[in-house]
Design a protein around this motif. Structure first.
Motif, PDB file in Angstrom:
ATOM      1  N   LYS A 167       0.824  -1.211   0.000  1.00  0.00           N
ATOM      2  CA  LYS A 167       0.000   0.000   0.000  1.00  0.00           C
ATOM      3  C   LYS A 167       0.857   1.260   0.000  1.00  0.00           C
ATOM      4  CE  LYS A 167      -3.927  -0.120   2.166  1.00  0.00           C
ATOM      5  NZ  LYS A 167      -4.998  -0.149   3.188  1.00  0.00           N
ATOM      6  N   THR A 168       1.999   1.203   0.663  1.00  0.00           N
ATOM      7  CA  THR A 168       2.847   2.390   0.765  1.00  0.00           C
ATOM      8  C   THR A 168       3.451   2.812  -0.569  1.00  0.00           C
ATOM      9  OG1 THR A 168       4.698   0.951   1.404  1.00  0.00           O
ATOM     10  CG2 THR A 168       3.449   2.011   3.180  1.00  0.00           C
ATOM     11  N   SER A 169       3.522   1.891  -1.540  1.00  0.00           N
ATOM     12  CA  SER A 169       4.135   2.235  -2.825  1.00  0.00           C
ATOM     13  C   SER A 169       3.231   1.900  -4.006  1.00  0.00           C
ATOM     14  CB  SER A 169       5.473   1.503  -2.991  1.00  0.00           C
ATOM     15  OG  SER A 169       5.278   0.094  -3.023  1.00  0.00           O
ATOM     16  N   ALA A 170       1.981   1.502  -3.737  1.00  0.00           N
ATOM     17  CA  ALA A 170       1.106   0.981  -4.791  1.00  0.00           C
ATOM     18  C   ALA A 170       0.844   2.002  -5.894  1.00  0.00           C
ATOM     19  CB  ALA A 170      -0.210   0.514  -4.188  1.00  0.00           C
ATOM     20  N   LEU A 171       0.689   3.274  -5.552  1.00  0.00           N
ATOM     21  CA  LEU A 171       0.450   4.294  -6.568  1.00  0.00           C
ATOM     22  C   LEU A 171       1.583   4.326  -7.585  1.00  0.00           C
ATOM     23  CD1 LEU A 171      -1.025   7.423  -4.751  1.00  0.00           C
ATOM     24  CD2 LEU A 171      -1.979   6.279  -6.732  1.00  0.00           C
ATOM     25  N   GLN A 172       2.801   4.417  -7.068  1.00  0.00           N
ATOM     26  CA  GLN A 172       3.953   4.492  -7.971  1.00  0.00           C
ATOM     27  C   GLN A 172       4.138   3.194  -8.746  1.00  0.00           C
ATOM     28  OE1 GLN A 172       3.934   5.695  -4.831  1.00  0.00           O
ATOM     29  NE2 GLN A 172       3.998   7.838  -5.453  1.00  0.00           N
ATOM     30  N   ASP A 173       3.995   2.071  -8.045  1.00  0.00           N
ATOM     31  CA  ASP A 173       4.218   0.770  -8.687  1.00  0.00           C
ATOM     32  C   ASP A 173       3.204   0.526  -9.804  1.00  0.00           C
ATOM     33  OD1 ASP A 173       6.282   0.283  -6.915  1.00  0.00           O
ATOM     34  OD2 ASP A 173       5.045  -0.861  -5.519  1.00  0.00           O
ATOM     35  N   CYS A 174       1.948   0.862  -9.541  1.00  0.00           N
ATOM     36  CA  CYS A 174       0.912   0.611 -10.532  1.00  0.00           C
ATOM     37  C   CYS A 174       1.021   1.606 -11.692  1.00  0.00           C
ATOM     38  CB  CYS A 174      -0.460   0.679  -9.880  1.00  0.00           C
ATOM     39  SG  CYS A 174      -1.797  -0.032 -10.891  1.00  0.00           S
ATOM     40  N   ALA A 175       1.389   2.839 -11.400  1.00  0.00           N
ATOM     41  CA  ALA A 175       1.597   3.820 -12.474  1.00  0.00           C
ATOM     42  C   ALA A 175       2.731   3.379 -13.384  1.00  0.00           C
ATOM     43  CB  ALA A 175       1.898   5.189 -11.877  1.00  0.00           C
ATOM     44  N   GLU A 176       3.793   2.875 -12.792  1.00  0.00           N
ATOM     45  CA  GLU A 176       4.938   2.397 -13.581  1.00  0.00           C
ATOM     46  C   GLU A 176       4.534   1.186 -14.427  1.00  0.00           C
ATOM     47  OE1 GLU A 176       9.442   0.606 -12.848  1.00  0.00           O
ATOM     48  OE2 GLU A 176       8.481   1.811 -11.285  1.00  0.00           O
ATOM     49  N   ALA A 177       3.777   0.270 -13.832  1.00  0.00           N
ATOM     50  CA  ALA A 177       3.323  -0.902 -14.580  1.00  0.00           C
ATOM     51  C   ALA A 177       2.405  -0.491 -15.729  1.00  0.00           C
ATOM     52  CB  ALA A 177       2.599  -1.871 -13.643  1.00  0.00           C
ATOM     53  N   THR A 178       1.579   0.516 -15.491  1.00  0.00           N
ATOM     54  CA  THR A 178       0.678   1.011 -16.537  1.00  0.00           C
ATOM     55  C   THR A 178       1.478   1.595 -17.699  1.00  0.00           C
ATOM     56  OG1 THR A 178      -1.023   1.490 -14.877  1.00  0.00           O
ATOM     57  CG2 THR A 178      -1.223   2.616 -17.010  1.00  0.00           C
ATOM     58  N   GLU A 179       2.485   2.357 -17.374  1.00  0.00           N
ATOM     59  CA  GLU A 179       3.337   2.931 -18.424  1.00  0.00           C
ATOM     60  C   GLU A 179       4.059   1.828 -19.206  1.00  0.00           C
ATOM     61  OE1 GLU A 179       7.020   6.152 -18.919  1.00  0.00           O
ATOM     62  OE2 GLU A 179       6.197   5.702 -16.942  1.00  0.00           O
ATOM     63  N   ASN A 180       4.562   0.846 -18.488  1.00  0.00           N
ATOM     64  CA  ASN A 180       5.301  -0.244 -19.137  1.00  0.00           C
ATOM     65  C   ASN A 180       4.414  -1.050 -20.087  1.00  0.00           C
ATOM     66  OD1 ASN A 180       7.613   0.493 -17.775  1.00  0.00           O
ATOM     67  ND2 ASN A 180       7.339  -1.023 -16.135  1.00  0.00           N
ATOM     68  N   ARG A 181       3.135  -1.174 -19.755  1.00  0.00           N
ATOM     69  CA  ARG A 181       2.210  -1.965 -20.584  1.00  0.00           C
ATOM     70  C   ARG A 181       1.521  -1.114 -21.657  1.00  0.00           C
ATOM     71  NH1 ARG A 181      -0.692  -7.117 -18.388  1.00  0.00           N
ATOM     72  NH2 ARG A 181       0.703  -7.874 -16.764  1.00  0.00           N
ATOM     73  N   GLY A 182       1.719   0.189 -21.596  1.00  0.00           N
ATOM     74  CA  GLY A 182       1.050   1.055 -22.550  1.00  0.00           C
ATOM     75  C   GLY A 182      -0.410   1.279 -22.227  1.00  0.00           C
ATOM     76  N   GLY A 183      -0.764   1.195 -20.959  1.00  0.00           N
ATOM     77  CA  GLY A 183      -2.135   1.423 -20.544  1.00  0.00           C
ATOM     78  C   GLY A 183      -2.481   2.900 -20.506  1.00  0.00           C
ATOM     79  N   ILE A 184      -3.778   3.181 -20.361  1.00  0.00           N
ATOM     80  CA  ILE A 184      -4.227   4.566 -20.295  1.00  0.00           C
ATOM     81  C   ILE A 184      -4.757   4.937 -18.912  1.00  0.00           C
ATOM     82  CG2 ILE A 184      -4.817   4.603 -22.739  1.00  0.00           C
ATOM     83  CD1 ILE A 184      -7.812   4.447 -21.813  1.00  0.00           C
ATOM     84  N   ALA A 185      -4.961   3.970 -18.067  1.00  0.00           N
ATOM     85  CA  ALA A 185      -5.518   4.227 -16.742  1.00  0.00           C
ATOM     86  C   ALA A 185      -5.246   3.021 -15.852  1.00  0.00           C
ATOM     87  CB  ALA A 185      -7.028   4.482 -16.838  1.00  0.00           C
ATOM     88  N   PHE A 186      -5.411   3.222 -14.560  1.00  0.00           N
ATOM     89  CA  PHE A 186      -5.303   2.089 -13.627  1.00  0.00           C
ATOM     90  C   PHE A 186      -6.186   2.346 -12.422  1.00  0.00           C
ATOM     91  CE2 PHE A 186      -1.890   4.943 -12.255  1.00  0.00           C
ATOM     92  CZ  PHE A 186      -2.004   4.943 -10.878  1.00  0.00           C
ATOM     93  N   SER A 187      -6.516   1.270 -11.726  1.00  0.00           N
ATOM     94  CA  SER A 187      -7.254   1.374 -10.473  1.00  0.00           C
ATOM     95  C   SER A 187      -6.559   0.527  -9.421  1.00  0.00           C
ATOM     96  CB  SER A 187      -8.708   0.931 -10.644  1.00  0.00           C
ATOM     97  OG  SER A 187      -8.788  -0.454 -10.911  1.00  0.00           O
ATOM     98  N   LEU A 188      -6.803   0.877  -8.169  1.00  0.00           N
ATOM     99  CA  LEU A 188      -6.257   0.144  -7.032  1.00  0.00           C
ATOM    100  C   LEU A 188      -7.398  -0.285  -6.121  1.00  0.00           C
ATOM    101  CD1 LEU A 188      -3.292   2.554  -6.226  1.00  0.00           C
ATOM    102  CD2 LEU A 188      -3.064   0.232  -7.126  1.00  0.00           C
TER     103      LEU A 188
END
Length: 217
Positions: A167-188
């Motif tokens: 939880k302490t790093s989920a925003l950054q981790d998920c944003a990075e994963a989204t960028e790596n996959r070429g996504g346009i959005a993410f949810s937690l």
């Protein structure tokens, strides 16, 4: 006006807009340099070293408490109903010092930890913008958070189900994963298959049409 239930009326799928030039005349705004942090019903980080300041009139409490914070060299402040003066329309001002939280887990993202915060009535919390990144994990520049209540997974948008992240790093981790996959959005959301783990599931949404089409917008 939206702070007073008897001044407003329920709407379905409602929104409200005001001319920028009139905004300051109708809404109290925080002094430049502060950022408001969503804190729900528990806006007092009890484990951050603080000073308990005065009660101020609700109509000027934001400005009064911000000024008191600057005068004391604080980094943040919170407001809540002046509980020992019920019905007075006054707000208590708590000022937070630039010192480490105790215990250490309360230092970052304090409002994610129930044992680090205290219940407040009509509470709000503000922190110096320059200190925000030191105390709250923030999303990478370029993303905008969209209010989603209790239903934050657009199930009809094509998506990848990614990993669970702390939880302490989920925003950054998920944003990075989204960028790596070429996504346009993410949810937690809570990592439901690891209950009690303090982990968050990351869902990444693809740049493809929703199905059915009504779910696109």
């Amino acid at each position: 006006v939206f702070d007073h239930e008897d001044c407003i009326y329920d709407t379905e799928d409602g929104s409200f807009y005001i001319l920028e030039e009139k905004y300051k005349e109708r809404f109290h705004i925080i002094e430049e340099g502060y950022k408001e942090v969503e804190c729900g019903d528990s806006c007092h980080p009890i484990q951050w070293p603080y000073w308990m300041d005065d009660c101020y009139p609700k109509t000027s409490a934001l400005q009064d408490c911000a000024e008191a914070t600057e005068n004391r060299g604080g980094i943040a402040f919170s407001l809540q109903d002046c509980y020992d003066q019920p019905g007075s329309d006054m707000m208590y001002c708590f000022i937070y010092q630039d010192k480490p939280a105790n215990p250490a887990k309360c230092q970052m993202n304090v409002f994610d930890h129930e044992d680090c915060i205290y219940d407040t009535e009509d509470g709000s919390f503000y922190i110096l913008e320059e200190k925000y990144k030191e105390r709250f994990h923030i999303i990478e520049e370029g993303y905008k958070e969209v209010e989603c209540g209790d239903s934050c997974h657009p199930i009809q948008w094509p998506y990848w189900m990614d990993d669970c992240y702390p939880k302490t790093s989920a925003l950054q981790d998920c944003a990075e994963a989204t960028e790596n996959r070429g996504g346009i959005a993410f949810s937690l959301q809570d990592c439901y298959d690891q209950p009690g783990s303090d982990m968050m599931y990351c869902f990444i949404y693809q740049d493809k049409p929703a199905n059915p089409a009504k779910c696109q917008m």
